[in-house]
Design a protein around this motif. Structure first.
Motif, mmCIF file in Angstrom:
data_model
loop_
_atom_site.group_PDB
_atom_site.id
_atom_site.type_symbol
_atom_site.label_atom_id
_atom_site.label_comp_id
_atom_site.label_asym_id
_atom_site.label_seq_id
_atom_site.Cartn_x
_atom_site.Cartn_y
_atom_site.Cartn_z
ATOM 1 N N LEU A 14 26.358 -41.151 21.381
ATOM 2 C CA LEU A 14 26.784 -40.543 20.123
ATOM 3 C C LEU A 14 28.254 -40.132 20.224
ATOM 4 N N MET A 15 28.981 -40.374 19.155
ATOM 5 C CA MET A 15 30.392 -40.012 19.100
ATOM 6 C C MET A 15 30.587 -38.913 18.067
ATOM 7 N N SER A 16 31.451 -37.969 18.382
ATOM 8 C CA SER A 16 31.785 -36.901 17.437
ATOM 9 C C SER A 16 32.985 -37.323 16.596
ATOM 10 N N ILE A 17 33.334 -36.516 15.616
ATOM 11 C CA ILE A 17 34.498 -36.825 14.780
ATOM 12 C C ILE A 17 35.779 -36.874 15.618
ATOM 13 N N PRO A 18 35.997 -35.941 16.564
ATOM 14 C CA PRO A 18 37.195 -36.084 17.406
ATOM 15 C C PRO A 18 37.202 -37.376 18.235
ATOM 16 N N ASP A 19 36.029 -37.855 18.667
ATOM 17 C CA ASP A 19 35.953 -39.129 19.389
ATOM 18 C C ASP A 19 36.367 -40.291 18.485
ATOM 19 N N ILE A 20 35.889 -40.285 17.253
ATOM 20 C CA ILE A 20 36.260 -41.327 16.292
ATOM 21 C C ILE A 20 37.769 -41.271 16.039
ATOM 22 N N ALA A 21 38.305 -40.047 15.943
ATOM 23 C CA ALA A 21 39.743 -39.889 15.714
ATOM 24 C C ALA A 21 40.550 -40.491 16.859
ATOM 25 N N ILE A 22 40.118 -40.286 18.088
ATOM 26 C CA ILE A 22 40.796 -40.879 19.244
ATOM 27 C C ILE A 22 40.739 -42.396 19.154
ATOM 28 N N LEU A 23 39.588 -42.923 18.830
ATOM 29 C CA LEU A 23 39.406 -44.374 18.746
ATOM 30 C C LEU A 23 40.281 -44.992 17.664
ATOM 31 N N LEU A 24 40.421 -44.308 16.537
ATOM 32 C CA LEU A 24 41.192 -44.839 15.409
ATOM 33 C C LEU A 24 42.664 -44.425 15.434
ATOM 34 N N GLY A 25 43.036 -43.532 16.334
ATOM 35 C CA GLY A 25 44.409 -43.064 16.399
ATOM 36 C C GLY A 25 44.783 -42.160 15.236
ATOM 37 N N ARG A 26 43.838 -41.357 14.788
ATOM 38 C CA ARG A 26 44.044 -40.425 13.677
ATOM 39 C C ARG A 26 43.724 -39.016 14.139
ATOM 40 N N SER A 27 44.027 -38.052 13.298
ATOM 41 C CA SER A 27 43.638 -36.679 13.602
ATOM 42 C C SER A 27 42.189 -36.472 13.163
ATOM 43 N N PRO A 28 41.485 -35.530 13.774
ATOM 44 C CA PRO A 28 40.107 -35.253 13.335
ATOM 45 C C PRO A 28 40.028 -34.862 11.858
ATOM 46 N N ASP A 29 41.004 -34.105 11.378
ATOM 47 C CA ASP A 29 40.996 -33.745 9.955
ATOM 48 C C ASP A 29 41.199 -34.967 9.072
ATOM 49 N N GLY A 30 42.037 -35.905 9.519
ATOM 50 C CA GLY A 30 42.239 -37.137 8.764
ATOM 51 C C GLY A 30 40.970 -37.965 8.675
ATOM 52 N N VAL A 31 40.187 -37.972 9.758
ATOM 53 C CA VAL A 31 38.912 -38.693 9.751
ATOM 54 C C VAL A 31 37.938 -38.021 8.789
ATOM 55 N N ARG A 32 37.892 -36.692 8.801
ATOM 56 C CA ARG A 32 37.005 -35.964 7.876
ATOM 57 C C ARG A 32 37.345 -36.278 6.424
ATOM 58 N N VAL A 33 38.629 -36.260 6.105
ATOM 59 C CA VAL A 33 39.056 -36.571 4.739
ATOM 60 C C VAL A 33 38.667 -37.992 4.376
ATOM 61 N N SER A 34 38.855 -38.924 5.305
ATOM 62 C CA SER A 34 38.502 -40.322 5.053
ATOM 63 C C SER A 34 37.004 -40.496 4.822
ATOM 64 N N LEU A 35 36.194 -39.733 5.551
ATOM 65 C CA LEU A 35 34.745 -39.864 5.426
ATOM 66 C C LEU A 35 34.224 -39.398 4.077
ATOM 67 N N TYR A 36 34.850 -38.389 3.524
ATOM 68 C CA TYR A 36 34.324 -37.826 2.289
ATOM 69 C C TYR A 36 35.061 -38.312 1.051
ATOM 70 N N SER A 37 35.811 -39.390 1.204
ATOM 71 C CA SER A 37 36.387 -40.079 0.054
ATOM 72 C C SER A 37 35.847 -41.503 0.075
ATOM 73 N N ASP A 38 35.973 -42.206 -1.013
ATOM 74 C CA ASP A 38 35.436 -43.561 -1.100
ATOM 75 C C ASP A 38 36.508 -44.557 -0.649
ATOM 76 N N THR A 39 36.539 -44.803 0.662
ATOM 77 C CA THR A 39 37.508 -45.740 1.234
ATOM 78 C C THR A 39 36.767 -46.808 2.017
ATOM 79 N N ASP A 40 37.498 -47.829 2.407
ATOM 80 C CA ASP A 40 36.907 -48.914 3.188
ATOM 81 C C ASP A 40 36.356 -48.396 4.516
ATOM 82 N N ILE A 41 37.118 -47.552 5.176
ATOM 83 C CA ILE A 41 36.673 -47.032 6.475
ATOM 84 C C ILE A 41 35.452 -46.134 6.326
#
Length: 80
Positions: A14-41
């Motif tokens: 299992l990966m956490s949001i900070p783990d996903i952020a490391i993998l994608l080269g984004r900040s954890p807050d940026g990943v959270r924003v991306s998750l709760y908007s309707d985007t491709d990612i």
């Protein structure tokens, strides 16, 4: 070593949001924003998302499939 093996060794099943952020080269807050908007990612990541209590995790194997990360990685973490 395949990408699946690398991700499992580095992050576990299992990966956490900070783990996903490391993998994608984004900040954890940026990943959270991306998750709760309707985007491709977000459309790729949401099927892998599970909640355990109030925490959000992602299934590592589904992240690998969703992001098409099927490449060979050397044991040192370098791409081949």
């Amino acid at each position: 070593m395949t990408t699946e093996e690398y991700l499992l060794n580095r992050f576990g099943p299992l990966m956490s949001i900070p783990d996903i952020a490391i993998l994608l080269g984004r900040s954890p807050d940026g990943v959270r924003v991306s998750l709760y908007s309707d985007t491709d990612i977000s459309r790729k990541l949401k099927p892998a998302m599970i909640r355990i209590g109030r925490r959000v995790y992602f299934r590592t194997m589904q992240i690998n499939d969703a992001l098409n990360l099927n490449i060979e990685v050397s044991p040192l973490g370098n791409l081949q």
